[in-house]
Write an enzyme that holds these catalytic residues in place. Structure first.
Site, PDB file in Angstrom:
ATOM      1  N   ALA A  40       0.819  -1.224   0.000  1.00  0.00           N
ATOM      2  CA  ALA A  40       0.000   0.000   0.000  1.00  0.00           C
ATOM      3  C   ALA A  40       0.845   1.262   0.000  1.00  0.00           C
ATOM      4  O   ALA A  40       0.322   2.364   0.041  1.00  0.00           O
ATOM      5  CB  ALA A  40      -0.940  -0.007   1.203  1.00  0.00           C
ATOM      6  N   ARG A  59       9.167   7.315  -5.414  1.00  0.00           N
ATOM      7  CA  ARG A  59      10.490   7.428  -6.037  1.00  0.00           C
ATOM      8  C   ARG A  59      10.591   6.722  -7.392  1.00  0.00           C
ATOM      9  O   ARG A  59      11.560   6.897  -8.110  1.00  0.00           O
ATOM     10  CB  ARG A  59      11.570   6.894  -5.077  1.00  0.00           C
ATOM     11  CG  ARG A  59      11.978   7.929  -4.044  1.00  0.00           C
ATOM     12  CD  ARG A  59      12.971   7.364  -3.069  1.00  0.00           C
ATOM     13  NE  ARG A  59      12.339   6.458  -2.116  1.00  0.00           N
ATOM     14  CZ  ARG A  59      13.011   5.617  -1.328  1.00  0.00           C
ATOM     15  NH1 ARG A  59      14.323   5.539  -1.412  1.00  0.00           N
ATOM     16  NH2 ARG A  59      12.366   4.847  -0.472  1.00  0.00           N
ATOM     17  N   THR A 106       3.926   0.384   8.418  1.00  0.00           N
ATOM     18  CA  THR A 106       3.839  -1.053   8.138  1.00  0.00           C
ATOM     19  C   THR A 106       2.969  -1.796   9.168  1.00  0.00           C
ATOM     20  O   THR A 106       2.276  -2.751   8.817  1.00  0.00           O
ATOM     21  CB  THR A 106       5.246  -1.680   8.110  1.00  0.00           C
ATOM     22  OG1 THR A 106       5.962  -1.266   9.277  1.00  0.00           O
ATOM     23  CG2 THR A 106       6.033  -1.248   6.875  1.00  0.00           C
ATOM     24  N   ASN A 128       9.341 -26.021 -47.838  1.00  0.00           N
ATOM     25  CA  ASN A 128      10.500 -25.135 -47.875  1.00  0.00           C
ATOM     26  C   ASN A 128      10.076 -23.751 -48.344  1.00  0.00           C
ATOM     27  O   ASN A 128       9.476 -23.609 -49.406  1.00  0.00           O
ATOM     28  CB  ASN A 128      11.557 -25.717 -48.808  1.00  0.00           C
ATOM     29  CG  ASN A 128      12.845 -24.922 -48.726  1.00  0.00           C
ATOM     30  OD1 ASN A 128      13.699 -25.201 -47.896  1.00  0.00           O
ATOM     31  ND2 ASN A 128      12.971 -23.919 -49.574  1.00  0.00           N
ATOM     32  N   SER A 153      12.098 -18.451 -54.149  1.00  0.00           N
ATOM     33  CA  SER A 153      12.567 -17.223 -53.513  1.00  0.00           C
ATOM     34  C   SER A 153      11.803 -16.006 -54.008  1.00  0.00           C
ATOM     35  O   SER A 153      11.320 -15.973 -55.146  1.00  0.00           O
ATOM     36  CB  SER A 153      14.053 -17.029 -53.808  1.00  0.00           C
ATOM     37  OG  SER A 153      14.777 -18.018 -53.121  1.00  0.00           O
TER      38      SER A 153
HETATM   39  C1  UD1 Z   1      10.907  -1.237   6.695  1.00  0.00           C
HETATM   40  C2  UD1 Z   1      11.174  -1.653   8.127  1.00  0.00           C
HETATM   41  C3  UD1 Z   1      12.680  -1.646   8.399  1.00  0.00           C
HETATM   42  C4  UD1 Z   1      13.378  -2.563   7.410  1.00  0.00           C
HETATM   43  C5  UD1 Z   1      13.037  -2.156   5.983  1.00  0.00           C
HETATM   44  C6  UD1 Z   1      13.587  -3.163   5.027  1.00  0.00           C
HETATM   45  C7  UD1 Z   1       9.268  -0.894   9.445  1.00  0.00           C
HETATM   46  C8  UD1 Z   1       8.791   0.125  10.389  1.00  0.00           C
HETATM   47  N1  UD1 Z   1      10.501  -0.728   9.010  1.00  0.00           N
HETATM   48  O1  UD1 Z   1      11.302   0.113   6.577  1.00  0.00           O
HETATM   49  O2  UD1 Z   1      12.930  -2.068   9.711  1.00  0.00           O
HETATM   50  O3  UD1 Z   1      14.775  -2.522   7.616  1.00  0.00           O
HETATM   51  O4  UD1 Z   1      11.614  -2.101   5.813  1.00  0.00           O
HETATM   52  O5  UD1 Z   1      13.463  -2.701   3.721  1.00  0.00           O
HETATM   53  O6  UD1 Z   1       8.577  -1.806   9.138  1.00  0.00           O
HETATM   54  N2  UD1 Z   1       3.681  -0.182   3.385  1.00  0.00           N
HETATM   55  C9  UD1 Z   1       2.308  -0.205   3.400  1.00  0.00           C
HETATM   56  N3  UD1 Z   1       1.647   0.731   4.127  1.00  0.00           N
HETATM   57  C10 UD1 Z   1       2.296   1.684   4.847  1.00  0.00           C
HETATM   58  C11 UD1 Z   1       3.706   1.693   4.834  1.00  0.00           C
HETATM   59  C12 UD1 Z   1       4.363   0.752   4.113  1.00  0.00           C
HETATM   60  O7  UD1 Z   1       1.683  -1.043   2.761  1.00  0.00           O
HETATM   61  O8  UD1 Z   1       1.610   2.499   5.500  1.00  0.00           O
HETATM   62  C13 UD1 Z   1       4.400  -1.207   2.620  1.00  0.00           C
HETATM   63  C14 UD1 Z   1       5.157  -0.597   1.451  1.00  0.00           C
HETATM   64  O9  UD1 Z   1       4.383  -0.637   0.263  1.00  0.00           O
HETATM   65  C15 UD1 Z   1       6.377  -1.491   1.338  1.00  0.00           C
HETATM   66  C16 UD1 Z   1       6.583  -2.003   2.746  1.00  0.00           C
HETATM   67  O10 UD1 Z   1       5.370  -1.797   3.436  1.00  0.00           O
HETATM   68  O11 UD1 Z   1       6.114  -2.599   0.512  1.00  0.00           O
HETATM   69  C17 UD1 Z   1       7.743  -1.339   3.472  1.00  0.00           C
HETATM   70  O12 UD1 Z   1       7.477   0.010   3.692  1.00  0.00           O
HETATM   71  P1  UD1 Z   1       8.602   1.104   3.734  1.00  0.00           P
HETATM   72  O13 UD1 Z   1       7.982   2.403   4.042  1.00  0.00           O
HETATM   73  O14 UD1 Z   1       9.434   1.019   2.524  1.00  0.00           O
HETATM   74  O15 UD1 Z   1       9.468   0.629   4.999  1.00  0.00           O
HETATM   75  P2  UD1 Z   1      10.918   1.079   5.361  1.00  0.00           P
HETATM   76  O16 UD1 Z   1      10.883   2.459   5.889  1.00  0.00           O
HETATM   77  O17 UD1 Z   1      11.831   0.820   4.226  1.00  0.00           O
END
Ligand code: UD1
Ligand code: CA
Length: 457
Positions: free
Chosen positions: A12, A17, A79, A359, A387
């Protein structure tokens, strides 16, 4: 009996980026959406359910998850918040719950299995896959004491000592299904980013007297994809895996680094592939077939013992039987070539059906398009197409017929007929020198006239 596994895929996040109108998890790797790799690797565990967490309105992402259900995370609040959105679907599930990220497609089934097994063995409420990072700065740090995982500290919340730790969180977590609702429910957003961190589940579980563990894996597997630069790096890694799997399965590659495969490319044994060959989606190649350099092959089933290329292009909807030869600068589109048929040089065969042992001469065109619609050319077995012939479809050429070179064929040719679709040649004896003399005189006269004009000026 082992308790069944459930898998939650977090997808989500905004993916800003990538700078793309396409949601991040739908960007392709080896011609499959990134998230499809995550799903395939998870599905290999034979989980009782897989659920995706997606952003509001992300219908294309939901379609990529289908037939697996998705739930919507109303706002990207972290997350932990995302994982919580899946709790409804997990109700009644008592086995381990794996939480994985939709943008980390290189995590292998083997690593997931290892984590689940380690959690079971240690009776841990929470387990994570960790890795030693070359540059730990973007990751959460795993604080391990006495073999147990004590907590995960996000970079922004870490003190100097914690920042010095290079054992990092991959993001893959395994949580006991009986505890997941309680653990996720207790996550707060009292941190620098004001986010609900899934990683807090470790501290919360420990505070309630449960155990947490970290299982070490390879950094290369845990590369997340945030930008197109990282997408290209992941593509290389995936190609490397696919090439190795093909070679281990009995395929010879002259220069593996230049062979581009799709996730679904299938090979029989003793296939040989030359340099610079690309396989698009939907290709299977039978045993003993040789694919020479610089071919582009997509959407075709090729039989055994065929020889393809160099410089051949096969487009989707084609079927190439055993022992077929397709040579340089030959293009096939939605074309079937029967056993032992040959098109060795410079041809376009679109919407055609070439019979067994026929052929196709150099420069043949199956003229399939009249500016409005596509039409089929059906050529029987043992036909000889001379050909530089144009076969204007719709057209049928019967068994054993012979179309003479340079023909434009607009009418069906019955079996065993000899077809001439060209002007009759006229030969005039001794007239070449006469023509030369005439042309020489004409050139001399023109030159004289030019000199006279310049003398007057
Ligand atoms: C997360 C971890 C970090 C780990 C890193 C590895 C947490 C708090 N941190 O950080 O410890 O080292 O991944 O790459 O978990 N997502 C959602 N909803 C949200 C936020 C994120 O679905 O509200 C999904 C994103 O789409 C992505 C994943 O969760 O697939 C990771 O989210 P991201 O924000 O990239 O986490 P990091 O800050 O990289
Ligand atoms: Ca990330």
């Amino acid at each position: 009996m082992k308790s069944p596994i459930a898998v939650v895929v977090l997808a989500a996040g905004a993916g800003t980026r990538m700078k793309s109108a396409l949601p991040k998890v739908l960007h392709p790797l080896a011609n499959l959406p990134m998230v499809a790799h995550v799903l395939a690797n998870a599905a290999a565990l034979k989980p009782s359910r897989i659920v995706g967490v997606i952003a509001p309105g992300a219908t294309a992402v939901a379609e990529a998850f289908a037939p697996h259900p998705t739930v919507v995370q109303s706002k990207p609040l972290g997350t932990g918040h995302a994982a919580r959105a899946a709790l409804g679907v997990l109700q009644g599930h008592e086995g381990p719950v794996l939480v994985v990220f939709g943008d980390a497609p290189l995590v292998t089934t083997q690593s997931l299995r290892r984590l689940v097994a380690a959690c079971g063995k240690a009776r841990a409420a929470v387990g994570v896959l960790g890795f030693t990072a070359r540059d730990p700065s973007p990751y959460g740090r795993l604080i391990v004491e006495g073999g147990e995982l004590v907590k995960i500290v996000e970079s922004k919340d870490a003190d100097a000592a914690e920042r010095a730790v290079d054992f990092c969180n991959s993001g893959v977590m395994c949580i006991d299904g009986r505890l997941i609702a309680t653990l996720l429910g207790a996550i707060r957003n009292d941190n620098v980013k004001r986010e609900f961190y899934l990683t807090d589940a470790v501290r919360i579980a420990r505070a309630a007297g449960h155990k947490a563990i970290a299982v070490a894996g390879e950094e290369a597997e845990f590369q997340g994809i945030n930008s197109r630069v990282e997408l290209a790096v992941a593509e290389q890694a995936l190609q490397q895996r696919l090439r190795q799997a093909a070679m281990i399965g009995g395929v010879t590659m002259t220069d593996p680094g230049t062979v581009w495969l799709s996730a679904d490319t299938k090979f029989g044994t003793d296939v040989t592939i030359g340099p610079n060959v690309r396989f698009g989606p939907g290709v299977s190649i039978g045993a003993d077939t040789v694919i020479k350099a610089f071919c582009d092959i997509e959407g075709v089933r090729v039989g055994r013992g065929a020889i393809i290329g160099p410089f051949a292009r096969i487009r989707p909807g084609s079927e190439v039987a055993d022992d077929v030869h397709i040579g340089n600068f030959v293009e096939l589109k939605a074309t079937r070539m029967g056993r032992g048929a040959k098109a060795n040089h410079l041809a376009y065969l679109g919407d055609a059906d070439i019979g067994t042992g026929s052929n196709i001469g150099a420069g043949t065109i199956a003229v399939n398009y009249d500016g409005f619609g596509k039409h089929r050319t059906v050529i029987g077995p043992d036909v000889f197409i001379g050909s530089n012939s144009s076969l204007v479809a719709p057209l049928k050429v019967g068994r054993g017929a012979n179309v003479t070179a340079g023909s434009v064929v607009t009418e069906d040719v019955p079996a065993d007929a000899l077809a001439f679709g060209r002007a009759r040649q006229v030969t005039k004896k001794g007239r070449a020198s006469a023509l030369r003399a005439k042309l020489r005189d004409r050139a001399a006269a023109a030159k004289r006239a030019a000199t006279e004009r310049s003398g007057k000026n």
